[in-house]
Design an enzyme around this catalytic site. Structure first.
Site: not given
Ligand code: 13P
Length: 256
Positions: A9, A11, A95, A97, A168, A174, A214
């Site tokens: 992903n 982003k 997601h 976010e 997640e 992150g 992560s």
């Molecule tokens: P990270 O791998 O950067 O922690 O992000 C995970 C994520 O949100 C994947 O959709």
């Protein structure tokens, strides 16, 4: 038999040009890998370019979001049919976010899920608890609510044949703070148990449940060895093609 699935992903990272360079490098590196499903989710602007660059490879493209209406006066939104036409085969829905920054609720997740299925996109539906919810012993209750409300109206066949879930934990995204293998397995086993209860054994056994938060080349193997972890949804570490390929390679059944 659930083939491992590793999805990147991106982003809001990579221009069209940067995405093209990545995709052109990725194709030859994964051409002999047929025992892992590979998915890249670039920003909307790069979906078409990445899909074209990966056309004769084993990798697929995902959108990071869709709107649920087919078309209309919805400035700034993009429909399921539009991303499908651009070359996406998958779409990430709900997601954390999007839930946190853009107010997406389980009801919205449900509408987007139906729109994805209607357009023959494979949905990757994200669920997971915040740190506060985990510390308040609410993790399993949060997952139950997100599954029950978000997947409302799905048939057992849709869960078995199409749905991908991604666990997640928000506190792991992150942050560099990955869930332990046993924390991931505990959540995944719980999710699969609920799928069994609500959609039947066949649906539960066939639905992919990915872990995200992560994930890196040096922790993916341990996660993948857990029986209910069927793959990974990777953010930051998927931006580098070598790291991404390393994670795909480490997820191959023969290497685990
Ligand atoms: P990270 O791998 O950067 O922690 O992000 C995970 C994520 O949100 C994947 O959709």
């Amino acid at each position: 038999m659930r083939l491992p699935l590793v999805a990147g992903n991106w982003k809001m990272f990579k221009t069209v040009q940067e995405a093209f360079v990545f995709a052109k490098e990725l194709g030859p590196l994964v051409k002999d890998i047929t025992d892992v499903e590979i998915v890249i989710a670039p920003p909307f602007t790069a979906i078409h370019t990445v899909a074209e660059a990966l056309r004769h490879t084993s990798a697929f493209v995902a959108a990071q979001n869709i709107y649920w209406e087919r078309e209309g006066a919805f400035t700034g939104e993009v429909s399921a049919a539009m991303v499908k036409e651009a070359g996406a085969e998958f779409v990430i829905i709900g997601h954390s976010e999007r839930r946190r920054l853009f107010g997406e609720t389980d009801a919205i997740v449900g509408r987007k899920l139906q729109a994805a299925l209607a357009a023959a996109l494979t949905p990757i539906v994200c669920i997971g608890e915040t740190l506060e919810e985990r510390e308040g012993n609410q993790t399993l209750a949060v997952l139950d609510r997100q599954i029950k409300n978000g997947l409302d109206g799905l048939t057992a066949d849709q869960v078995a044949d199409t749905l991908v879930l991604a666990y997640e934990p928000v506190w792991a995204i992150g942050t560099g703070r990955v869930a332990t293998n046993s924390q991931a397995q505990e959540a995944h086993a719980h999710i699969r148990g609920r799928l069994r209860q609500w959609f039947g054994a066949h649906a539960a056994e066939n639905c992919h449940i990915l872990y995200g938060g992560s994930v890196k080349p040096d922790n993916i193997e341990g996660l993948m060895r857990e029986p209910d972890v069927d793959g990974a949804l990777v953010g930051g570490a998927s931006l580098d093609v070598q790291a991404f390929v390393e994670m795909v390679t480490k997820s191959r059944p023969a290497t685990l």
